[in-house]
Design a protein around this motif. Structure first.
Motif, PDB file in Angstrom:
ATOM      1  N   UNK A 257       1.851  12.260  -9.847  1.00  0.00           N
ATOM      2  CA  UNK A 257       0.915  13.384  -9.946  1.00  0.00           C
ATOM      3  C   UNK A 257       1.532  14.681  -9.447  1.00  0.00           C
ATOM      4  N   UNK A 258       2.448  14.572  -8.476  1.00  0.00           N
ATOM      5  CA  UNK A 258       3.052  15.752  -7.834  1.00  0.00           C
ATOM      6  C   UNK A 258       1.987  16.716  -7.320  1.00  0.00           C
ATOM      7  N   UNK A 259       1.113  16.237  -6.430  1.00  0.00           N
ATOM      8  CA  UNK A 259       0.028  17.101  -5.933  1.00  0.00           C
ATOM      9  C   UNK A 259       0.534  18.130  -4.934  1.00  0.00           C
ATOM     10  N   UNK A 260      -0.190  19.236  -4.838  1.00  0.00           N
ATOM     11  CA  UNK A 260       0.111  20.241  -3.817  1.00  0.00           C
ATOM     12  C   UNK A 260      -0.741  20.017  -2.571  1.00  0.00           C
ATOM     13  N   UNK A 261      -1.841  19.245  -2.721  1.00  0.00           N
ATOM     14  CA  UNK A 261      -2.705  18.897  -1.594  1.00  0.00           C
ATOM     15  C   UNK A 261      -3.040  17.409  -1.687  1.00  0.00           C
ATOM     16  N   UNK A 262      -2.885  16.709  -0.552  1.00  0.00           N
ATOM     17  CA  UNK A 262      -3.173  15.272  -0.493  1.00  0.00           C
ATOM     18  C   UNK A 262      -4.037  14.993   0.731  1.00  0.00           C
ATOM     19  N   UNK A 263      -5.022  14.124   0.554  1.00  0.00           N
ATOM     20  CA  UNK A 263      -5.863  13.654   1.651  1.00  0.00           C
ATOM     21  C   UNK A 263      -5.716  12.145   1.775  1.00  0.00           C
ATOM     22  N   UNK A 264      -5.488  11.639   3.002  1.00  0.00           N
ATOM     23  CA  UNK A 264      -5.459  10.216   3.293  1.00  0.00           C
ATOM     24  C   UNK A 264      -6.695   9.861   4.120  1.00  0.00           C
ATOM     25  N   UNK A 265      -7.513   8.961   3.587  1.00  0.00           N
ATOM     26  CA  UNK A 265      -8.760   8.569   4.251  1.00  0.00           C
ATOM     27  C   UNK A 265      -8.836   7.037   4.297  1.00  0.00           C
ATOM     28  N   UNK A 266      -8.626   6.404   5.438  1.00  0.00           N
ATOM     29  CA  UNK A 266      -8.392   7.035   6.716  1.00  0.00           C
ATOM     30  C   UNK A 266      -7.227   6.337   7.403  1.00  0.00           C
ATOM     31  N   UNK A 267      -6.784   6.921   8.502  1.00  0.00           N
ATOM     32  CA  UNK A 267      -5.655   6.375   9.239  1.00  0.00           C
ATOM     33  C   UNK A 267      -5.997   5.052   9.913  1.00  0.00           C
ATOM     34  N   UNK A 268      -7.282   4.787  10.130  1.00  0.00           N
ATOM     35  CA  UNK A 268      -7.660   3.535  10.783  1.00  0.00           C
ATOM     36  C   UNK A 268      -7.178   2.334   9.982  1.00  0.00           C
ATOM     37  N   UNK A 269      -7.224   2.448   8.660  1.00  0.00           N
ATOM     38  CA  UNK A 269      -6.767   1.345   7.813  1.00  0.00           C
ATOM     39  C   UNK A 269      -5.256   1.167   7.936  1.00  0.00           C
ATOM     40  N   UNK A 270      -4.514   2.279   7.919  1.00  0.00           N
ATOM     41  CA  UNK A 270      -3.056   2.177   8.088  1.00  0.00           C
ATOM     42  C   UNK A 270      -2.702   1.615   9.461  1.00  0.00           C
ATOM     43  N   UNK A 271      -3.492   1.999  10.479  1.00  0.00           N
ATOM     44  CA  UNK A 271      -3.223   1.519  11.830  1.00  0.00           C
ATOM     45  C   UNK A 271      -3.403   0.005  11.917  1.00  0.00           C
ATOM     46  N   UNK A 272      -4.443  -0.509  11.251  1.00  0.00           N
ATOM     47  CA  UNK A 272      -4.690  -1.938  11.260  1.00  0.00           C
ATOM     48  C   UNK A 272      -3.648  -2.691  10.440  1.00  0.00           C
TER      49      UNK A 272
ATOM     50  N   UNK B 297       0.829  -1.211   0.000  1.00  0.00           N
ATOM     51  CA  UNK B 297       0.000   0.000   0.000  1.00  0.00           C
ATOM     52  C   UNK B 297       0.859   1.255   0.000  1.00  0.00           C
ATOM     53  N   UNK B 298       1.896   1.260   0.826  1.00  0.00           N
ATOM     54  CA  UNK B 298       2.771   2.425   0.907  1.00  0.00           C
ATOM     55  C   UNK B 298       3.464   2.694  -0.417  1.00  0.00           C
ATOM     56  N   UNK B 299       3.945   1.660  -1.052  1.00  0.00           N
ATOM     57  CA  UNK B 299       4.631   1.831  -2.336  1.00  0.00           C
ATOM     58  C   UNK B 299       3.694   2.380  -3.402  1.00  0.00           C
ATOM     59  N   UNK B 300       2.455   1.917  -3.422  1.00  0.00           N
ATOM     60  CA  UNK B 300       1.486   2.409  -4.411  1.00  0.00           C
ATOM     61  C   UNK B 300       1.175   3.889  -4.161  1.00  0.00           C
ATOM     62  N   UNK B 301       1.046   4.274  -2.871  1.00  0.00           N
ATOM     63  CA  UNK B 301       0.768   5.671  -2.535  1.00  0.00           C
ATOM     64  C   UNK B 301       1.924   6.560  -2.976  1.00  0.00           C
ATOM     65  N   UNK B 302       3.152   6.160  -2.652  1.00  0.00           N
ATOM     66  CA  UNK B 302       4.312   6.988  -2.983  1.00  0.00           C
ATOM     67  C   UNK B 302       4.497   7.096  -4.485  1.00  0.00           C
TER      68      UNK B 302
END
Length: 502
Positions: free
Chosen positions: A136-151, A125-130
């Motif tokens: 895209x080189x975005x100036x604004x990014x939203x991660x929804x949600x941290x609960x999934x990363x925590x699990x 998941x991390x590799x796909x996000x990076x």
């Protein structure tokens, strides 16, 4: 911009341009917006409005021509499109990346046996996000949600390192990151709060009766002055709207005070010439004594002079108010049509106190109203989620209106009809600059009414108790009831066989 209430940033170079959130009222709470190229945390229980704020944040960037990215680990792109469509938004300028597990992972052959799922899925998941961020080189990014990363992390240490790694990755990439946390794993994640540059919390309060109340709190913002405390907000079609908490000390008081007449000479005499602009007046008495009618008379007289007035009605409908005023010779229709008079019927079960204060501020700042009427304090009390804070909020509101030069009129209905044991549900008499009391009393087998001014900070006033009546001739204020004693008890005693004036 209004002054803020928390500690200002330390001295140094000029602060960078703040990013607008795209949420009405939220930038005011944040002291102007978000500092760019930082990592922020937006937390709240499911249904609090986190996704709505996140989409507004990205749409604001897209409207400015910025590349923006929404990374979802829990909702599908179709679901996000549904949220946007419910608000009438077009998501064409927002890149959405789904990081959801494939349906193939449900197959028995795809279950991990040698490695724990977190060791494989988190890395993938991390590799796909990076990779998407680099593309895209975005100036604004939203991660929804941290609960999934925590699990996926499987443990607090690995989870914290993963968040730190994300923060380090975005450093130098000209990107502002907003992390969403639905608090399903823990009520308060101090791990991420310590890492984030600012923390915004959305809360829902469910009263025993009425709609849910929502409020917002900024619990942390490094190096930036912000407006502390709770702020009411509402989710409507078009997005989330925040109503910043009123701080009266931020507004400059007027230099001069002038009196405004009521249009009734006897009433003005009783009040020592009228009511001063920038003061508050409380009309108190039993139900039906004429409190609302006198307050409406001041608004009517202001409209006749070409000024504007705003009436916030809790206890009766607008049609009933208009009919009653017409019966007293006050035709409000022309002034309502010309927008000189604004009438708002308030449902205390649906409107939060913060939203009510926001609307009053709008009438004062945008429409320059000269008279504001709140009818009644009993209804205002019912709108408060906790009556202990009513006096504090009312004090801020009256101070603000006074500093804006507005004549404020409050109506307070007492419990009981006749006698000395009259009780008011909330005692605001010490807050008001003037207090006008109306009373019933018995005489010759009839129930009559009396009016008197108990207090007036703006100057001298009559201390007599006068006869008062409402009828086809309008509001009538008679001569002082000098030949009676004990009128306020409800059963006066004539002095030397005197009769009550008709």
């Amino acid at each position: 911009m209004d002054k803020t209430t928390s500690s200002p940033a330390a001295g140094g170079d000029a602060a960078p341009r703040l990013l607008k959130m795209g949420v009405p009222g939220l930038d005011d709470v944040l002291g102007g917006g978000l500092a760019p190229q930082r990592l922020y945390l937006l937390e709240g229980a499911p249904g609090a409005g986190k996704t709505t704020v996140a989409i507004q944040f990205l749409l604001e960037g897209a409207a400015r021509g910025e590349p923006v990215l929404y990374v979802t680990l829990s909702e599908t792109a179709t679901e996000l499109q549904g949220v946007a469509a419910s608000h009438g938004w077009d998501m064409a300028g927002v890149e959405v990346r789904e990081m959801l597990p494939s349906h193939a992972t449900l197959e028995p052959d795809e279950q991990y046996t040698l490695f724990h799922p977190s060791e494989v899925e988190l890395g993938e998941t991390t590799l796909r996000i990076l990779a998407d961020v680099d593309k895209i080189k975005p100036s604004r990014v939203v991660f929804d949600s941290l609960s999934e990363l925590r699990l996926l992390a499987g443990g607090s240490l690995r989870y914290r390192r993963q968040i730190l790694a994300l923060k380090q990755f975005f450093t130098g990439r000209q990107c502002t990151v907003l992390l969403l946390d639905d608090l399903t794993a823990t009520d308060q994640d101090l791990q991420v709060q310590s890492i984030a540059h600012a923390v915004i919390r959305l809360e829902q309060v469910h009263p025993d009766y009425g709609a849910a109340r929502r409020r917002l709190l900024v619990s942390k913002y490094r190096g930036q002055a912000f407006r502390g405390g709770y702020h009411d907000y509402r989710i409507v079609r078009g997005g989330l709207r925040v109503f910043p908490r009123l701080v009266a000390s931020e507004h400059t008081p007027p230099l001069t005070q002038t009196r405004i007449p009521s249009g009734l000479a006897p009433l003005d005499m009783l009040l020592g010439g009228g009511i001063e602009k920038g003061t508050s007046t409380l009309f108190v008495g039993a139900p039906g004594t004429g409190k609302s009618s006198i307050a409406a008379q001041f608004a009517y007289a202001a409209a006749q002079r070409g000024e504007r007035a705003a009436l916030f009605i809790f206890d009766e409908s607008i049609s009933t108010l208009r009919t009653r005023c017409e019966g007293l010779g006050m035709d409000l229709a022309p002034f309502i049509e010309s927008e000189q008079m604004h009438l708002r019927q308030v449902d205390p079960a649906e409107l939060s106190p913060g939203e009510l204060v926001h609307e009053i501020r709008h009438q004062v700042s945008e429409r320059q109203v000269a008279v504001v009427i709140i009818d009644s304090l009993n209804g205002y009390l019912n709108a408060m989620p906790d009556e202990r804070f009513l006096i504090a909020q009312l004090h801020e509101l009256l101070t603000y209106l006074g500093q804006c030069g507005v004549a404020t009129m409050l109506v307070g209905a007492q419990h009981g009809l006749i006698g000395t044991q009259m009780q008011t549900p909330v005692d605001a008499s010490y807050l008001a600059d003037s207090v006008v009391m109306l009373r019933y009393y018995e005489d010759e087998g009839e129930v009559r009414q009396a009016i008197s001014v108990l207090k007036k900070r703006g100057g001298a006033h009559e201390r007599t108790i006068r006869a008062f009546s409402l009828g086809q001739e309008g509001i009538q204020i008679g001569e002082p009831l000098r030949n009676f004693r004990g009128i306020l008890t409800g059963v006066p005693i004539p002095i030397d066989g005197a009769r009550s004036p008709s």
